[in-house]
Write an enzyme that holds these catalytic residues in place. Sequence first.
Site, PDB file in Angstrom:
ATOM      1  N   LEU A 137       0.844  -1.203   0.000  1.00 13.77           N
ATOM      2  CA  LEU A 137       0.000   0.000   0.000  1.00 13.77           C
ATOM      3  C   LEU A 137       0.877   1.251   0.000  1.00 13.77           C
ATOM      4  CD1 LEU A 137      -2.715  -1.060   2.603  1.00 13.77           C
ATOM      5  CD2 LEU A 137      -2.552  -1.557   0.151  1.00 13.77           C
ATOM      6  N   ARG A 145       1.840  14.242   7.110  1.00 12.25           N
ATOM      7  CA  ARG A 145       2.675  14.738   8.219  1.00 12.25           C
ATOM      8  C   ARG A 145       4.157  14.846   7.838  1.00 12.25           C
ATOM      9  NH1 ARG A 145       0.716  10.665  12.675  1.00 12.25           N
ATOM     10  NH2 ARG A 145      -0.076   9.582  10.829  1.00 12.25           N
TER      11      ARG A 145
HETATM   12  C1  UD1 Z   1      -2.390   1.708   9.690  1.00 10.10           C
HETATM   13  C2  UD1 Z   1      -3.380   0.753  10.356  1.00 10.10           C
HETATM   14  C3  UD1 Z   1      -3.054   0.685  11.834  1.00 10.10           C
HETATM   15  C4  UD1 Z   1      -1.630   0.243  12.037  1.00 10.10           C
HETATM   16  C5  UD1 Z   1      -0.672   1.147  11.263  1.00 10.10           C
HETATM   17  C6  UD1 Z   1       0.719   0.574  11.295  1.00 10.10           C
HETATM   18  C7  UD1 Z   1      -5.442   0.892   9.072  1.00 10.10           C
HETATM   19  C8  UD1 Z   1      -6.837   1.401   9.062  1.00 10.10           C
HETATM   20  N1  UD1 Z   1      -4.726   1.196  10.148  1.00 10.10           N
HETATM   21  O1  UD1 Z   1      -2.631   2.988  10.222  1.00 10.10           O
HETATM   22  O2  UD1 Z   1      -3.919  -0.222  12.478  1.00 10.10           O
HETATM   23  O3  UD1 Z   1      -1.299   0.224  13.414  1.00 10.10           O
HETATM   24  O4  UD1 Z   1      -1.058   1.261   9.895  1.00 10.10           O
HETATM   25  O5  UD1 Z   1       1.654   1.463  10.772  1.00 10.10           O
HETATM   26  O6  UD1 Z   1      -5.045   0.216   8.156  1.00 10.10           O
HETATM   27  N2  UD1 Z   1      -2.728   3.814   2.023  1.00 10.10           N
HETATM   28  C9  UD1 Z   1      -3.190   3.638   0.738  1.00 10.10           C
HETATM   29  N3  UD1 Z   1      -4.452   4.037   0.429  1.00 10.10           N
HETATM   30  C10 UD1 Z   1      -5.275   4.591   1.322  1.00 10.10           C
HETATM   31  C11 UD1 Z   1      -4.812   4.763   2.650  1.00 10.10           C
HETATM   32  C12 UD1 Z   1      -3.529   4.356   2.971  1.00 10.10           C
HETATM   33  O7  UD1 Z   1      -2.460   3.142  -0.121  1.00 10.10           O
HETATM   34  O8  UD1 Z   1      -6.410   4.916   0.966  1.00 10.10           O
HETATM   35  C13 UD1 Z   1      -1.363   3.382   2.358  1.00 10.10           C
HETATM   36  C14 UD1 Z   1      -0.480   4.494   2.857  1.00 10.10           C
HETATM   37  O9  UD1 Z   1       0.234   5.085   1.761  1.00 10.10           O
HETATM   38  C15 UD1 Z   1       0.465   3.779   3.804  1.00 10.10           C
HETATM   39  C16 UD1 Z   1      -0.364   2.617   4.325  1.00 10.10           C
HETATM   40  O10 UD1 Z   1      -1.445   2.456   3.417  1.00 10.10           O
HETATM   41  O11 UD1 Z   1       1.615   3.270   3.158  1.00 10.10           O
HETATM   42  C17 UD1 Z   1      -0.884   2.869   5.724  1.00 10.10           C
HETATM   43  O12 UD1 Z   1      -1.674   4.035   5.718  1.00 10.10           O
HETATM   44  P1  UD1 Z   1      -1.616   5.060   6.910  1.00 10.10           P
HETATM   45  O13 UD1 Z   1      -2.570   6.152   6.605  1.00 10.10           O
HETATM   46  O14 UD1 Z   1      -0.218   5.434   7.214  1.00 10.10           O
HETATM   47  O15 UD1 Z   1      -2.230   4.165   8.085  1.00 10.10           O
HETATM   48  P2  UD1 Z   1      -2.037   4.369   9.639  1.00 10.10           P
HETATM   49  O16 UD1 Z   1      -2.929   5.465  10.085  1.00 10.10           O
HETATM   50  O17 UD1 Z   1      -0.608   4.464   9.952  1.00 10.10           O
END
Ligand code: UD1
Length: 492
Positions: A12, A19
């Site tokens: 992902l 941030r």
């Molecule tokens: C996520 C998890 C959380 C976990 C944490 C670990 C979810 C809902 N939560 O939170 O439980 O503890 O990771 O680091 O999954 N991304 C996409 N498309 C989207 C949203 C996100 O590709 O629509 C990707 C982001 O680029 C990133 C990853 O998914 O690489 C995680 O997304 P992020 O928003 O950082 O999730 P957290 O809030 O950190």
Amino acid sequence: MSQAPRRTVVVLAAGEGKRMKSATPKVLHPLLGRTLLGHVLGAAGAAQASRTVVVVGHRAEQVEAHLAEIQPEATPVLQEQQNGTGHAVRIALDAVPEAEGTVVVLNGDVPLLRPETVASLVAAHEESKASATVLAAQVADPVGLGRVIRDDAGNLRQIVEERDASPEQRAVREVNAGIYAFDVAALRTALGKLSTDNDQGEEYLTDVFGLLAEVGQPVGVFVAADPDETLGCNDRAELAALRALLRDRVNTAWMRSGVSIMDPATTWIDVTARLEPDAVVDQNSQVRGTTTIAAGAVIGPDTTLVDAVVGAGATVLRAHVVGAQVGPEATVGPYSYLRPGTRLARKSKVGGFVETKNAEVGEGAKVPHLSYVGDATIGAQANIGAGTIFANYDGVRKHRTTVGDAAFVGSDTVLIAPVEVGAGAYVAAGSAVAKEVPAGNLGVTRAQQRNVDGWTVRRRAGTVSAEAAERAAAQQPAERHGDADASGDAGR
Ligand code: UD1
Ligand code: CA
């Protein structure tokens, strides 16, 4: 006979990483020689998947271009709107309808993950025949992370995001690392049931666990032995903390393999560099890119090597070296700048305050002090005097200079390219050489020296120089115009 594993990896990487406050997408930020995405893909390799899908979105072209460079066989899939991690995985799976077996999902911002951990997670998941397994970690500070909520028997019930958690759930220190293994059929079914009924109004991948547990499907937790591996990167301070952790991990591995690192806290070695046992890296040094350092070489202190090749037993002291080769037992520095295309042969020397570019320095040849050597070939055993400049640029084009074997170029010479100094030739100090000096010849381009007798006393009367000249004349009247030999012995 073992069958090829039926696995798909989904990374992902569509989020912006708000941030980070950066024009560069978060997953493209560098960390000791690779981007965050590069590190995650490196670890994901241990899943031995037949397909790798990378979900891109924010600045998709930039991320896709990088992906094409580092892993062209991976498939980018566009998530136009970042509606959450669950939404992202749903889109990824739509692009691989043929996927069977296990799907390994990795957040693109968890760069310290080790390949061994991915392999163990997948093995535990497949052996337990779970429909979903999450990589979890016990951490001191769970702030901002999803909590792993278990029932009284210790079985996973759900994963709750911090912003949706009750105070009781927030107290849990077992967190979701953002790395998972799923049975593809169970995952597809659960993804179809995701809601956006949460604080962010997004489809959470983490809700898949609660949905599967609710209907009695087996879900598992695999706890990482080293919680540092599961650290995510959300801002620059976290990136710096990850960099320090990775630095220590890399340095420790090289020290265990026989490399001496004098001050690990100030030594930064990219994960792409290679060092042989008995190499020594002194403090404040960076070993970057594809650099290789052979056995017995001593690097630093205060040295940066970028895509450099350092031979066995060489010494590089307080230097900046980019795209250059330093031969075995050659010595460089202090305060030298070796630029791309520099090749120093065995036992050659580039000394203090010397800059080189596209320059071959032959075996045992020396450029000891204060020189610029651009577009040059210097033969074996040649000696280039202090302050020699290879003038390679005529304002329009660059030209090459050749200095033959064992030639001797006197100090403060300018060699005006294109020009050649033959084997065994000498060039007198202070010459400006624009014409060939044939082998074995002496080239001199200086004007004859002329001394004007009594000039200082007549023309600079009253200065300290004139006073000194008068004193000298009073003490040694007979030797005033004497040659060096005579005056050298005077007064002894
Ligand atoms: C996520 C998890 C959380 C976990 C944490 C670990 C979810 C809902 N939560 O939170 O439980 O503890 O990771 O680091 O999954 N991304 C996409 N498309 C989207 C949203 C996100 O590709 O629509 C990707 C982001 O680029 C990133 C990853 O998914 O690489 C995680 O997304 P992020 O928003 O950082 O999730 P957290 O809030 O950190
Ligand atoms: Ca994150």
